[in-house]
Design an enzyme around this catalytic site. Sequence first.
Site, mmCIF file in Angstrom:
data_model
loop_
_atom_site.group_PDB
_atom_site.id
_atom_site.type_symbol
_atom_site.label_atom_id
_atom_site.label_comp_id
_atom_site.label_asym_id
_atom_site.label_seq_id
_atom_site.Cartn_x
_atom_site.Cartn_y
_atom_site.Cartn_z
ATOM 1 N N SER A 49 -0.997 1.065 6.386
ATOM 2 C CA SER A 49 -0.016 1.635 7.318
ATOM 3 C C SER A 49 -0.272 1.045 8.697
ATOM 4 C CB SER A 49 -0.164 3.158 7.369
ATOM 5 O OG SER A 49 -1.400 3.494 7.996
ATOM 6 N N ASP A 84 2.608 -1.122 4.913
ATOM 7 C CA ASP A 84 3.277 0.097 4.407
ATOM 8 C C ASP A 84 4.094 0.726 5.546
ATOM 9 O OD1 ASP A 84 3.797 2.169 2.589
ATOM 10 O OD2 ASP A 84 2.015 3.314 3.204
ATOM 11 N N GLY A 208 4.633 8.644 -1.993
ATOM 12 C CA GLY A 208 4.168 10.029 -2.114
ATOM 13 C C GLY A 208 3.614 10.345 -3.480
ATOM 14 N N GLY A 209 2.863 9.397 -4.071
ATOM 15 C CA GLY A 209 2.370 9.577 -5.435
ATOM 16 C C GLY A 209 1.375 10.723 -5.598
#
Length: 287
Positions: A49, A84, A208-209
């Site tokens: 990120s 990300d 959002g796993g």
Amino acid sequence: MLVNATEMLLKARDGHYGVPQFNINNLEWTKSILQACEEMKSPVILGVSEGAGKYMTGYKTVAAMVKAMVEEMGITVPVALHLDHGSYEGCKACVEAGFSSIMFDGSHYPIEENVAKTKELVALAHANGMSIEAEVGSIGGVEDGVVGSGEIADPEECAKIAALGVDFLAAGIGNIHGVYPENWKGLDFAARGRGHKATNNIPLVLHGGTGIPDEMIAKAISLGVSKININTECQLVFAEATRKYIEAGKDQQGKGFDPRKLLAPGAKAISAKCVEKINLFGCAGKG
Ligand code: 13P
């Protein structure tokens, strides 16, 4: 050597399995993930990120570290280094820094602006041999301070963005980042079906796993999801294992305070979590 994520995700789509994106935060994270993926012979996408990139002192540090670790650890499975939820500027910086893949998250822009910026970045990524992910319909929850509401992506918008030549697409179906609230309604599989039809079969991404029940993951893969992102779950198991070590007073026994000892249980927990996800996604032996 790093590879882009296009080929591994096309193979996953055609072979009906998922490739994990595990987010990295530091050297221990990266090492634990790479060890697990090599052991399981799974392809992997290392997600970074913008906040994690900054934390690790910048994208150039991250790219240099990951490339060197892949070489010095003797990693043989395909590894992609992927930005990300990138901003427009972040994407450009990662192209410069030597990432092999980027995600442009223009989901908070009006669709025409998302289209224009995505189009420009598709050309830039492809000119540099990189893969690019785009997003339609914001993912809910909080990721690095960005709050999304778990929107369901509009199929027409999905089609517009997919037509730009993006390699894989994140299209919200009620998924959110972080731990799911008690009253979460689950994934909207009808929306997944509509999105899949509208996007001409490009590999789809499930953000959002963390905390999505196993049977929902399996169903999502059967409906065209080829990449599943996991971040929070590795953070939780790392924190839990580290807490247990300290609560047991092990940091005060002998040289237990040595970071190589102090961080070892957390690192092991991350590797174990990766192995669990690789088995769930069906990607063992595919790398
Ligand atoms: P989780 O933190 O919920 O696993 O989501 C990760 C993710 O989607 C990164 O983009």
